[in-house]
Design a protein around this motif. Structure first.
Motif, PDB file in Angstrom:
ATOM      1  N   ALA A 179      13.918 -25.759   0.834  1.00 57.35           N
ATOM      2  CA  ALA A 179      15.088 -26.065   1.682  1.00 57.35           C
ATOM      3  C   ALA A 179      15.090 -27.531   2.080  1.00 57.35           C
ATOM      4  O   ALA A 179      16.144 -28.189   2.093  1.00 57.35           O
ATOM      5  CB  ALA A 179      15.080 -25.177   2.915  1.00 57.35           C
ATOM      6  N   GLY A 207      17.430 -14.129   0.304  1.00 62.20           N
ATOM      7  CA  GLY A 207      18.576 -15.024   0.313  1.00 62.20           C
ATOM      8  C   GLY A 207      19.021 -15.350   1.724  1.00 62.20           C
ATOM      9  O   GLY A 207      19.291 -16.513   2.062  1.00 62.20           O
ATOM     10  N   GLU A 208      19.084 -14.334   2.581  1.00 63.39           N
ATOM     11  CA  GLU A 208      19.494 -14.550   3.965  1.00 63.39           C
ATOM     12  C   GLU A 208      18.473 -15.417   4.708  1.00 63.39           C
ATOM     13  O   GLU A 208      18.847 -16.277   5.510  1.00 63.39           O
ATOM     14  CB  GLU A 208      19.665 -13.206   4.665  1.00 63.39           C
ATOM     15  CG  GLU A 208      20.852 -12.390   4.134  1.00 63.39           C
ATOM     16  CD  GLU A 208      20.933 -11.012   4.744  1.00 63.39           C
ATOM     17  OE1 GLU A 208      20.040 -10.655   5.552  1.00 63.39           O
ATOM     18  OE2 GLU A 208      21.884 -10.279   4.422  1.00 63.39           O
ATOM     19  N   TYR A 232      16.567 -17.688   3.383  1.00 65.98           N
ATOM     20  CA  TYR A 232      16.692 -19.063   2.885  1.00 65.98           C
ATOM     21  C   TYR A 232      17.902 -19.755   3.510  1.00 65.98           C
ATOM     22  O   TYR A 232      17.832 -20.946   3.856  1.00 65.98           O
ATOM     23  CB  TYR A 232      16.806 -19.047   1.361  1.00 65.98           C
ATOM     24  CG  TYR A 232      16.588 -20.408   0.722  1.00 65.98           C
ATOM     25  CD1 TYR A 232      15.442 -21.144   0.990  1.00 65.98           C
ATOM     26  CD2 TYR A 232      17.517 -20.931  -0.175  1.00 65.98           C
ATOM     27  CE1 TYR A 232      15.226 -22.380   0.402  1.00 65.98           C
ATOM     28  CE2 TYR A 232      17.313 -22.162  -0.770  1.00 65.98           C
ATOM     29  CZ  TYR A 232      16.172 -22.884  -0.478  1.00 65.98           C
ATOM     30  OH  TYR A 232      15.960 -24.112  -1.070  1.00 65.98           O
ATOM     31  N   GLU A 233      18.986 -19.021   3.673  1.00 64.33           N
ATOM     32  CA  GLU A 233      20.167 -19.592   4.326  1.00 64.33           C
ATOM     33  C   GLU A 233      19.860 -19.982   5.769  1.00 64.33           C
ATOM     34  O   GLU A 233      20.346 -21.005   6.259  1.00 64.33           O
ATOM     35  CB  GLU A 233      21.326 -18.609   4.271  1.00 64.33           C
ATOM     36  CG  GLU A 233      21.934 -18.462   2.878  1.00 64.33           C
ATOM     37  CD  GLU A 233      23.089 -17.483   2.845  1.00 64.33           C
ATOM     38  OE1 GLU A 233      24.109 -17.806   2.221  1.00 64.33           O
ATOM     39  OE2 GLU A 233      22.959 -16.386   3.428  1.00 64.33           O
ATOM     40  N   ARG A 234      19.059 -19.168   6.463  1.00 65.56           N
ATOM     41  CA  ARG A 234      18.701 -19.509   7.848  1.00 65.56           C
ATOM     42  C   ARG A 234      17.883 -20.791   7.925  1.00 65.56           C
ATOM     43  O   ARG A 234      17.886 -21.475   8.957  1.00 65.56           O
ATOM     44  CB  ARG A 234      17.931 -18.342   8.493  1.00 65.56           C
ATOM     45  CG  ARG A 234      18.797 -17.136   8.798  1.00 65.56           C
ATOM     46  CD  ARG A 234      18.082 -16.163   9.716  1.00 65.56           C
ATOM     47  NE  ARG A 234      16.917 -15.557   9.097  1.00 65.56           N
ATOM     48  CZ  ARG A 234      16.942 -14.440   8.375  1.00 65.56           C
ATOM     49  NH1 ARG A 234      18.095 -13.793   8.182  1.00 65.56           N
ATOM     50  NH2 ARG A 234      15.837 -13.949   7.849  1.00 65.56           N
ATOM     51  N   ASN A 261      20.860 -23.458   0.292  1.00 65.03           N
ATOM     52  CA  ASN A 261      22.102 -23.008  -0.336  1.00 65.03           C
ATOM     53  C   ASN A 261      21.801 -21.879  -1.312  1.00 65.03           C
ATOM     54  O   ASN A 261      20.908 -21.999  -2.155  1.00 65.03           O
ATOM     55  CB  ASN A 261      22.771 -24.166  -1.080  1.00 65.03           C
ATOM     56  CG  ASN A 261      24.051 -23.732  -1.762  1.00 65.03           C
ATOM     57  OD1 ASN A 261      25.033 -23.396  -1.110  1.00 65.03           O
ATOM     58  ND2 ASN A 261      24.044 -23.733  -3.091  1.00 65.03           N
ATOM     59  N   VAL A 262      22.554 -20.766  -1.202  1.00 62.40           N
ATOM     60  CA  VAL A 262      22.322 -19.590  -2.039  1.00 62.40           C
ATOM     61  C   VAL A 262      23.598 -19.211  -2.765  1.00 62.40           C
ATOM     62  O   VAL A 262      24.659 -19.058  -2.150  1.00 62.40           O
ATOM     63  CB  VAL A 262      21.843 -18.385  -1.201  1.00 62.40           C
ATOM     64  CG1 VAL A 262      21.551 -17.193  -2.121  1.00 62.40           C
ATOM     65  CG2 VAL A 262      20.604 -18.745  -0.396  1.00 62.40           C
ATOM     66  N   ASP A 263      23.509 -19.054  -4.086  1.00 60.12           N
ATOM     67  CA  ASP A 263      24.587 -18.486  -4.888  1.00 60.12           C
ATOM     68  C   ASP A 263      24.223 -17.037  -5.190  1.00 60.12           C
ATOM     69  O   ASP A 263      23.183 -16.772  -5.807  1.00 60.12           O
ATOM     70  CB  ASP A 263      24.770 -19.254  -6.196  1.00 60.12           C
ATOM     71  CG  ASP A 263      25.429 -20.611  -5.998  1.00 60.12           C
ATOM     72  OD1 ASP A 263      26.235 -20.739  -5.053  1.00 60.12           O
ATOM     73  OD2 ASP A 263      25.135 -21.534  -6.775  1.00 60.12           O
ATOM     74  N   TYR A 264      25.070 -16.100  -4.741  1.00 60.92           N
ATOM     75  CA  TYR A 264      24.813 -14.679  -4.939  1.00 60.92           C
ATOM     76  C   TYR A 264      25.597 -14.157  -6.134  1.00 60.92           C
ATOM     77  O   TYR A 264      26.780 -14.487  -6.311  1.00 60.92           O
ATOM     78  CB  TYR A 264      25.229 -13.882  -3.694  1.00 60.92           C
ATOM     79  CG  TYR A 264      24.380 -14.137  -2.474  1.00 60.92           C
ATOM     80  CD1 TYR A 264      23.192 -13.449  -2.273  1.00 60.92           C
ATOM     81  CD2 TYR A 264      24.782 -15.065  -1.514  1.00 60.92           C
ATOM     82  CE1 TYR A 264      22.410 -13.673  -1.143  1.00 60.92           C
ATOM     83  CE2 TYR A 264      24.015 -15.297  -0.382  1.00 60.92           C
ATOM     84  CZ  TYR A 264      22.828 -14.595  -0.198  1.00 60.92           C
ATOM     85  OH  TYR A 264      22.065 -14.821   0.919  1.00 60.92           O
TER      86      TYR A 264
END
Length: 272
Positions: free
Chosen positions: A119, A149-150, A152-154, A158-161
């Motif tokens: 990150a 994923g959640e 990592y966003e916190r 940046n996450v592409d699902y």
């Protein structure tokens, strides 16, 4: 079939006969794992990848997943992107170490450190399965890649699902039905309010919510046949309506299990 399995289409479809389905009768099969693989093949050639995977003993492990991809495994301090395909192991080309997520629902110290490093470096993550939980055949629960994923966003990552509830997954499945299909007559069936029902609502198609799946405790689904949800399980209308209100998500129809009675949204179960 539209699935959030993080395996490739050809590998995953081999499981269908074991589940009682004739794979030859399918119009098509869309998996989030296939969509992720195609993205990597087209856009990430020559790059270094930190791989979050399943354990080799787990049912979702696909030993051929990286075949054909021109990527190399790398640790967090040199990776160009993260592939979050499973929630058991951290693979960086040097070693394979547990992530702690599947059993505990949260990254362990080692995975946390790797995610923080990535990150901080602005490394993007590709999440091949947005699901956050799964019910295993023995009735136990596990945490899925969506949890990572959640997390990592916190951390600011940046996450592409790939997969449900995101529109491209539904669009790909609907496209397989052909140009003459009236979308208003398409019904999506699934047991996740956050992925199946929310995704169907977002693209404007009907949904049949299987309440005896991952939400069975929350929805108060009671089976007369023990812990396994059966077609004679009961739906408690007042409980379902409360869950839908709290979640802000409501399906077109609900059923306790495949083959069970169906309740239309806004009706009492007895009026099915």
């Amino acid at each position: 079939v539209l699935s959030n399995t993080s395996r490739r289409r050809a590998f995953a479809i081999r499981k269908f006969p074991e589940l009682g389905f004739d794979d030859a009768a399918l119009t098509g099969f869309v998996t989030s794992g296939e969509a992720t693989w195609q993205h990597i093949a087209k856009r990430c050639a020559g790059e270094r990848m930190l791989w979050l995977s399943w354990s080799e003993a787990f049912q979702a492990w696909d030993p051929t997943y990286l075949d054909g991809l021109k990527v190399t495994l790398a640790p967090a301090d040199s990776a160009d992107f993260i592939l979050c395909q499973g929630s058991h192991d951290l693979r960086d080309g040097l070693s394979v170490r547990p992530s702690g997520v599947f059993s505990s629902g949260a990254p362990n110290a080692e995975l946390n450190a790797a995610l923080r490093t990535c990150a901080r470096r602005g490394v993007p993550m590709l999440c091949a399965n947005p699901d956050v939980s799964v019910i295993l055949p023995d009735g136990s629960h596990g945490s899925m890649p969506g949890v990572i994923g959640e997390a990592y966003e916190r951390l600011g990552g940046n996450v592409d699902y790939f997969g449900k509830p995101h529109a491209p997954a539904f669009d790909a499945a609907i496209e397989l039905l052909g140009p003459d299909v009236d979308v208003s007559r398409v019904l999506h069936v699934g047991d996740s309010l956050l992925h199946d029902v929310a995704g169907a609502n977002a693209v404007g198609i009907h949904s049949l919510f299987v309440a005896g799946g991952i939400h069975h405790k929350e929805c108060g689904v009671v089976s007369s046949g023990g812990s396994k949800m059966t077609r004679d399980a009961e739906l408690k209308t007042t409980v379902l309506q409360r869950v839908f209100r709290e979640r802000g998500i409501a399906p077109t129809l609900s059923t306790p299990a495949f083959g069970g009675s169906i309740m239309r949204q806004g009706q009492d179960y007895e009026d099915r």
